[in-house]
Every structure is written in structure tokens, then in C-alpha cells.
Design a protein around this motif. Structure first.
Motif, PDB file in Angstrom:
ATOM      1  N   THR A   1     -11.023  -3.598  -8.241  1.00 55.46           N
ATOM      2  CA  THR A   1     -10.154  -3.608  -9.411  1.00 55.46           C
ATOM      3  C   THR A   1      -9.676  -2.197  -9.722  1.00 55.46           C
ATOM      4  O   THR A   1     -10.291  -1.203  -9.312  1.00 55.46           O
ATOM      5  CB  THR A   1     -10.874  -4.182 -10.642  1.00 55.46           C
ATOM      6  OG1 THR A   1     -11.964  -3.311 -10.995  1.00 55.46           O
ATOM      7  CG2 THR A   1     -11.394  -5.572 -10.364  1.00 55.46           C
TER       8      THR A   1
ATOM      9  N   GLU B   1       1.404  -1.015  -6.471  1.00 58.20           N
ATOM     10  CA  GLU B   1       2.234  -2.188  -6.200  1.00 58.20           C
ATOM     11  C   GLU B   1       2.891  -2.749  -7.459  1.00 58.20           C
ATOM     12  O   GLU B   1       3.595  -3.758  -7.406  1.00 58.20           O
ATOM     13  CB  GLU B   1       1.392  -3.288  -5.542  1.00 58.20           C
ATOM     14  CG  GLU B   1       0.745  -2.884  -4.236  1.00 58.20           C
ATOM     15  CD  GLU B   1       1.777  -2.476  -3.195  1.00 58.20           C
ATOM     16  OE1 GLU B   1       2.830  -3.146  -3.102  1.00 58.20           O
ATOM     17  OE2 GLU B   1       1.524  -1.493  -2.478  1.00 58.20           O
TER      18      GLU B   1
ATOM     19  N   GLN C   1      -0.426  -3.647 -11.383  1.00 60.37           N
ATOM     20  CA  GLN C   1      -1.398  -4.055 -10.375  1.00 60.37           C
ATOM     21  C   GLN C   1      -2.801  -3.681 -10.848  1.00 60.37           C
ATOM     22  O   GLN C   1      -3.133  -2.509 -10.990  1.00 60.37           O
ATOM     23  CB  GLN C   1      -1.126  -3.374  -9.037  1.00 60.37           C
ATOM     24  CG  GLN C   1      -2.100  -3.810  -7.944  1.00 60.37           C
ATOM     25  CD  GLN C   1      -2.022  -2.940  -6.702  1.00 60.37           C
ATOM     26  OE1 GLN C   1      -1.335  -1.919  -6.700  1.00 60.37           O
ATOM     27  NE2 GLN C   1      -2.738  -3.326  -5.658  1.00 60.37           N
TER      28      GLN C   1
ATOM     29  N   ASP D   1      -8.346   2.435  -6.772  1.00 55.45           N
ATOM     30  CA  ASP D   1      -9.658   1.788  -6.882  1.00 55.45           C
ATOM     31  C   ASP D   1     -10.711   2.799  -6.464  1.00 55.45           C
ATOM     32  O   ASP D   1     -11.258   2.746  -5.366  1.00 55.45           O
ATOM     33  CB  ASP D   1      -9.687   0.537  -6.013  1.00 55.45           C
ATOM     34  CG  ASP D   1     -11.029  -0.177  -6.074  1.00 55.45           C
ATOM     35  OD1 ASP D   1     -11.803   0.100  -7.027  1.00 55.45           O
ATOM     36  OD2 ASP D   1     -11.313  -0.986  -5.176  1.00 55.45           O
TER      37      ASP D   1
ATOM     38  N   PRO E   1      -3.792  -8.166  -3.791  1.00 56.97           N
ATOM     39  CA  PRO E   1      -3.311  -7.568  -5.039  1.00 56.97           C
ATOM     40  C   PRO E   1      -3.271  -8.602  -6.173  1.00 56.97           C
ATOM     41  O   PRO E   1      -2.937  -9.764  -5.961  1.00 56.97           O
ATOM     42  CB  PRO E   1      -1.904  -7.086  -4.680  1.00 56.97           C
ATOM     43  CG  PRO E   1      -1.898  -6.970  -3.196  1.00 56.97           C
ATOM     44  CD  PRO E   1      -2.807  -8.062  -2.707  1.00 56.97           C
TER      45      PRO E   1
ATOM     46  N   ARG F   1      -5.668  -5.398  -9.366  1.00 56.12           N
ATOM     47  CA  ARG F   1      -6.633  -5.771  -8.324  1.00 56.12           C
ATOM     48  C   ARG F   1      -6.062  -5.422  -6.953  1.00 56.12           C
ATOM     49  O   ARG F   1      -4.846  -5.327  -6.776  1.00 56.12           O
ATOM     50  CB  ARG F   1      -6.957  -7.267  -8.376  1.00 56.12           C
ATOM     51  CG  ARG F   1      -7.668  -7.726  -9.650  1.00 56.12           C
ATOM     52  CD  ARG F   1      -8.224  -9.158  -9.513  1.00 56.12           C
ATOM     53  NE  ARG F   1      -7.200 -10.107  -9.108  1.00 56.12           N
ATOM     54  CZ  ARG F   1      -6.373 -10.706  -9.949  1.00 56.12           C
ATOM     55  NH1 ARG F   1      -6.416 -10.441 -11.240  1.00 56.12           N
ATOM     56  NH2 ARG F   1      -5.477 -11.581  -9.506  1.00 56.12           N
ATOM     57  N   VAL F   2      -6.982  -5.242  -5.996  1.00 50.60           N
ATOM     58  CA  VAL F   2      -6.584  -4.949  -4.615  1.00 50.60           C
ATOM     59  C   VAL F   2      -7.251  -5.960  -3.680  1.00 50.60           C
ATOM     60  O   VAL F   2      -8.303  -6.523  -3.991  1.00 50.60           O
ATOM     61  CB  VAL F   2      -6.978  -3.511  -4.210  1.00 50.60           C
ATOM     62  CG1 VAL F   2      -6.235  -2.487  -5.055  1.00 50.60           C
ATOM     63  CG2 VAL F   2      -8.486  -3.295  -4.349  1.00 50.60           C
ATOM     64  N   ASN F   3      -6.597  -6.177  -2.542  1.00 44.16           N
ATOM     65  CA  ASN F   3      -7.159  -6.997  -1.449  1.00 44.16           C
ATOM     66  C   ASN F   3      -7.735  -8.339  -1.916  1.00 44.16           C
ATOM     67  O   ASN F   3      -8.939  -8.559  -1.845  1.00 44.16           O
ATOM     68  CB  ASN F   3      -8.239  -6.199  -0.705  1.00 44.16           C
ATOM     69  CG  ASN F   3      -7.683  -4.980  -0.040  1.00 44.16           C
ATOM     70  OD1 ASN F   3      -6.559  -4.967   0.441  1.00 44.16           O
ATOM     71  ND2 ASN F   3      -8.486  -3.926  -0.014  1.00 44.16           N
TER      72      ASN F   3
ATOM     73  N   PHE G   1      -2.251  -8.909 -10.577  1.00 47.77           N
ATOM     74  CA  PHE G   1      -1.380  -8.253 -11.540  1.00 47.77           C
ATOM     75  C   PHE G   1      -1.640  -8.755 -12.962  1.00 47.77           C
ATOM     76  O   PHE G   1      -2.139  -9.869 -13.166  1.00 47.77           O
ATOM     77  CB  PHE G   1       0.092  -8.497 -11.173  1.00 47.77           C
ATOM     78  CG  PHE G   1       0.460  -7.987  -9.811  1.00 47.77           C
ATOM     79  CD1 PHE G   1       0.928  -6.705  -9.638  1.00 47.77           C
ATOM     80  CD2 PHE G   1       0.305  -8.798  -8.681  1.00 47.77           C
ATOM     81  CE1 PHE G   1       1.266  -6.224  -8.386  1.00 47.77           C
ATOM     82  CE2 PHE G   1       0.640  -8.332  -7.418  1.00 47.77           C
ATOM     83  CZ  PHE G   1       1.116  -7.040  -7.271  1.00 47.77           C
TER      84      PHE G   1
ATOM     85  N   GLY H   1      -2.138   0.196 -10.370  1.00 44.55           N
ATOM     86  CA  GLY H   1      -1.927   0.359  -8.933  1.00 44.55           C
ATOM     87  C   GLY H   1      -0.494   0.582  -8.512  1.00 44.55           C
ATOM     88  O   GLY H   1       0.453   0.333  -9.266  1.00 44.55           O
TER      89      GLY H   1
END
Length: 542
Positions: free
Chosen positions: A249, A220, A100, A243, A106, A102-104, A108, A218
Motif C-alpha cells: 500500500t 499511476e 493510487q 511503497d 494497482p 495500492r501496488v501489484n 485507487f 502512487g
């Protein structure tokens, strides 16, 4: 006397502080200095006290010792992962680490895990356990006075792991097990798959690994396991990155290495060492990895191998955890401030510049520091002394998580309840990530000069000039054939060190000689125990 030859005198502020104390600090100072002032008055004016301070020392290991002592309050809660948690290596087609980044929402990125270096490994088992979490939302551990009790945190983290079990028959007490500690930007799915798993399996050792704090991107992330019959199984990868800067990121080791403040690696190293101590408790409590009703790992034969940052937190773990009886620390050292000071390569060079530029007033890095055993050096570089003071302060602040502070407790000054440890130190000549003086400082602090192996990368590169100038990753560099030969030899040395250590006394290094594996290729010995620790940088030209 001062530089002009005049007698030094107490400042008015100091005189008022000790004669008319008006605050807690001056009260303490007056109570401590009172007897000396009285004595000086009896002896005459030539013995006057003109300056003094009261301060407390810091016990570098106190926090981690207290946190370790709280572990019995937390059940490891070992459990197997997923509906299928054990995979025969012979059935594997591929393992992909879906990280993972990136967030919000996600996002990959995929990294292929090497499964071609698992000769001698029979099965890979996935599981998890729980460990108390002392980190706050900023990935920091609250400061606590060394002399006070430590409050047990309410929260715990579930820590995923994977264990590589040898193809050889399991001993009655279970396989002896080596905890593998990855380096910067790695994860539990790197070091064991870079030959370490198969090197340990060749000697009958299982290998187990977790991801260090702030690493593996991350939470996830997933490990996607494809078998030759087409079956696909997805398991939690156990990413522990965050993050931290809020830009959406997650990059490598974000949430651990923070040079924007003075904490640096300190707290992620302490929490990771504590998580590994809890892993040792889980092993000692019994791990039935395959569900057959019997423990698969020997609770009395637990060892550690770590490379680079893994050697950093491995030093902390080995110093405080009684159950880990031997360790191989490769390409590590201390202090953390000196490794940053001397390393000439990115990302450390740019991160160092960014940290100094962000100060008020900003500072520019100038290499005016002197190495050990060098002549007296007069620095006339503007800002040099201020720069030195920044590094010295940064070193002190990080010391409770610094390998340099824990090295003496490996052998010569063990902590209460912790036995003497057998430790093999490995380093490469001219290491540019953790330079040789940093490695030597830890060995010198441990007083274990006869327990080191210096890989002469300068000699290896003379025979094969295409080898990279920086040999920091010599234990796991599986690039060109000469690099593979060195890595496999160094790994075999580590595995044999654990094996011979079970037959040698605590006072015998019993370091296996693996030069016979390399002499036919390089024409000379490459691993040696030097009479004098390397105190210069020894960097090789690109």
C-alpha cells in the motif's frame, strides 16, 4: 579539577594517541596538538593538555548549491500534457483525483478537487518538465563531502504541473507567476484549489504547482477532468509516493517523512527544492502553455507561497534560487527536530514514540526540555539527557535540509549569486503542528522580525468558540464561515504582499494590513507584528 577537587589528567589512551600515533585519526590529532603540547611543557605542568579532538564542520547549504549549479546541464524539456492540456474554468464540471493507494495490482481511491474556488481564474493548463533525480531507491541522497565536486546523476524525473492563468488579459511579458508549495499529505491538486489560485488571480498572478517528493500517493494516479459538455479527459496526476515499507500500500507522504531513521524530512525537502529551482529555469526559458507561440508566464516575476511543509522546502528554495525574488512562508519554521519535539498532535506524537521505542536501548519521550527565556531547569527524569542527545544528534543530521539552516541566507547572509529576498512569515498563535517557538527560531535566524504577521487565533476563538483549537491550517481552512474569513484574508495578504513588493524597496516590508476585512466579523484586529517573538507554546484548550 574534577568533582572531587583532584586535577584532571590525560587518559592513557589519549596520551598514546598523541605521542605514539598509529592511525589516521591519531596522526591528525598529533599534528594539530603538537604545538600546544610543546607550549604547555614550556609553561609548566599547570597548562597540560588533557583532552582534544579533531573534527570537521558541515556546510549545510553546500549540497543544494552544487546541485542547483548542475541544473544547466539538464534541459527542462517543457511539454504540454495530453491531446488536450488547457481547460477553460467556465467549461469544467468536475475534477477528480484518482489516487493510487495500492501496488501489484494497482488500487485507487478518489478525491474530489474543489473547482468552486476558482473565481478570477480563466484557464488551467497542464504540462511537465524534467528535473535531475538525486534520490536512490530508498528515497535518500548519497552523502558527499562538502568540499568535493558533486557528480551529476544520469537519471531525471518527469515532473507534472498545472498552471492557473487569470481571466484578466495577459501582459505583454506574460503573467507574473506564484509557485505554490503544498503541505504534508497534500499534492499539486490541493493548495492551488484551496483558494490560493483565485486569490493570486485577483491580483493578476498565475499560480503553478508540482507535487513534493513522497506525496500525492502512487505514480499511476490520474486527474479525471469532466467538462460540462460531457467530455472526459484523463491526465497523469504526478503522484510521487512509494511503497517504502513493502506492504503493498501507499499512504500519505510515504517516501518522504521517515522517522524510522535519522534522515527524516531532509532529503525529500532538498530534492523538492531542487525540482522547484528547475521549474524556475523552465519558466525563465519560456512556457507556451496554450500553443499560441507566445510564452504565458513572465520569466522575471517569479514568486513562491508555501504552507506548513511547503514553507519548509520554500525556505530552501528561496535561499538558493536567484529567480525567486519574494516568498510567503506560512506556518513553517525550524528546526525539524524541534517541530517534532514540541508538536502534541498525531501523527507526530505517535511517530515520535515509535522512533524512540525502536532505538537500542529504547527511549520514552519525556517533556523535560526547556523553552527559550525560561529559568534554569534541573531535570531528574531518568533518560532525559539521553533523550536530549538523540534530538540534538537528529537535528544535526537533518541540518542540510533544515529550514533553520537556510533562513539566514534569505537576507542577512545571502549565498553567492543569490540576491536579497523579500519574505513574509505568517504564523498562528498556538499552532500545534509547527509550534510557535519553532516558527520564531527561523525568524530569529533570518533576523527578519519586522517581516512577520502573527494571526491571533486565541482572539478569534474567543469570538467564535466553535473554531478548532489548532490553527495550523489557517491559510487554507475553508470550514466554518469564520475560518473562511480568516483564510481569505490571509491569502489576500499574501497576494498583496507580492504586489506591493514590486513597488517597495528591499528594506521596506510593506506588509498589507488586512484587519479591515476581519474587524467587522470579529470586532477586533487579528493580524499583528508582535514586538517580541512568541517563545512559548500557547496551545489552546480543546
Amino acid at each position: 579539577r574534577d568533582r572531587a577537587g583532584d586535577p584532571v589528567e590525560a587518559s592513557p589512551e589519549f596520551h598514546r594517541c598523541v605521542t605514539q600515533p598509529s592511525g589516521s585519526y591519531c596522526d591528525q590529532l598529533a599534528s594539530w596538538i603538537g604545538p600546544f603540547v610543546t607550549l604547555s611543557e614550556r609553561l609548566g605542568a599547570t597548562r597540560r593538555v588533557v583532552a582534544a579532538s579533531v573534527f570537521t564542520t558541515m556546510s549545510a547549504t553546500a549540497w543544494l548549491e552544487k546541485a542547483r549549479d548542475l541544473l544547466p546541464n539538464y534541459s527542462p524539456g517543457f511539454q504540454r500534457t495530453g491531446s488536450k492540456s488547457v481547460f477553460a474554468v467556465s467549461d469544467l464540471a468536475s475534477i477528480v483525483f484518482r489516487q493510487q493507494n495500492r501496488v501489484n495490482p494497482p488500487g485507487f481511491q478518489e478525491a474530489v478537487v474543489r473547482i468552486d474556488l476558482l473565481e478570477g481564474v480563466g484557464r488551467i493548463a497542464f504540462g511537465s518538465y524534467r528535473s535531475p533525480n538525486f534520490l536512490d531507491a530508498q528515497q535518500l541522497i548519497a552523502t558527499a563531502p562538502a568540499g568535493t565536486a558533486l557528480t551529476a546523476p544520469a537519471g531525471t524525473n518527469e515532473i507534472p504541473f498545472q498552471a492557473m492563468l487569470p481571466a484578466s488579459a495577459k501582459p505583454a511579458s506574460g503573467y507574473p507567476v506564484v509557485i505554490a508549495g503544498h503541505g504534508r499529505s497534500g499534492s499539486r491538486l490541493t493548495l492551488p484549489f484551496q483558494g490560493i489560485g483565485q486569490s493570486m488571480a485577483a491580483q493578476g498572478y498565475a499560480t503553478i504547482a508540482i507535487t513534493a517528493v513522497g506525496h500525492g500517493l502512487g505514480p499511476e494516479g490520474r486527474a479525471v477532468i469532466r467538462e460540462k459538455n460531457g467530455t472526459i479527459t484523463e491526465l497523469p496526476a504526478g503522484g510521487r509516493g512509494v511503497d517504502a515499507d513493502g506492504n503493498g500500500t501507499i499512504v500519505a507522504y510515504e517516501g518522504c517523512l521517515s522517522l524510522s531513521n535519522s534522515i527524516g524530512l531532509r532529503d525529500c525537502l532538498r530534492q523538492t527544492a531542487l525540482d522547484l529551482a528547475q521549474l524556475a529555469r523552465a519558466i525563465r526559458a519560456g512556457m507556451d502553455l496554450d500553443g499560441d507561440g507566445a510564452s504565458d508566464l513572465d520569466p522575471n516575476r517569479i514568486y513562491f507561497i508555501g504552507v506548513s511543509m511547503g514553507a519548509f522546502y520554500g525556505t530552501l528554495l528561496s535561499a538558493v534560487e536567484p529567480a525567486v525574488s519574494a516568498a510567503v512562508l506560512s506556518a513553517g519554521g525550524g528546526s525539524l527536530a524541534d517541530f517534532l519535539r514540541w508538536s502534541p498532535v498525531d501523527p507526530f506524537r505517535s511517530e515520535r514514540a515509535q522512533m524512540l521505542a525502536g532505538r537500542t536501548p529504547p527511549l520514552t519521550f519525556t517533556d523535560s526540555y526547556v523553552l527559550r527565556y525560561q529559568p534554569v531547569k534541573v531535570s531528574d527524569v531518568p533518560g532525559a539527557i539521553e533523550l536530549h542527545n538523540v534530538f540534538e544528534t537528529w537535528e544535526w543530521i537533518q541540518m542540510s535540509g533544515d529550514p533553520l539552516a537556510y533562513a539566514p541566507h534569505l537576507r542577512v547572509s545571502t549565498l553567492p549569486g543569490v540576491p536579497i529576498k523579500r519574505v513574509l512569515f505568517q504564523t498562528a498563535r498556538g499552532d500545534q503542528f509547527v509550534p510557535n517557538p519553532v516558527f520564531s527560531a527561523s525568524v530569529r535566524a533570518a533576523n527578519m522580525r519586522e517581516w512577520i504577521l502573527l494571526y491571533r487565533h486565541d482572539l478569534a476563538r474567543a469570538a467564535f468558540p466553535q473554531m478548532p483549537a489548532n490553527a495550523h491550517t489557517f491559510l487554507t481552512n475553508l470550514g466554518s464561515p469564520p475560518e473562511v474569513a480568516v483564510a481569505m484574508a490571509a491569502q489576500q495578504q499574501a497576494a498583496r504582499f507580492f504586489l506591493t513588493g514590486e513597488r517597495c524597496s528591499l528594506d521596506e516590508p510593506c506588509i498589507p494590513d488586512i484587519n479591515d476585512l476581519l474587524r467587522p466579523i470579529f470586532g477586533r484586529n487579528l493580524f499583528e507584528t508582535p514586538e517580541v517573538l512568541p517563545e512559548d507554546l500557547g496551545f489552546l484548550a480543546p
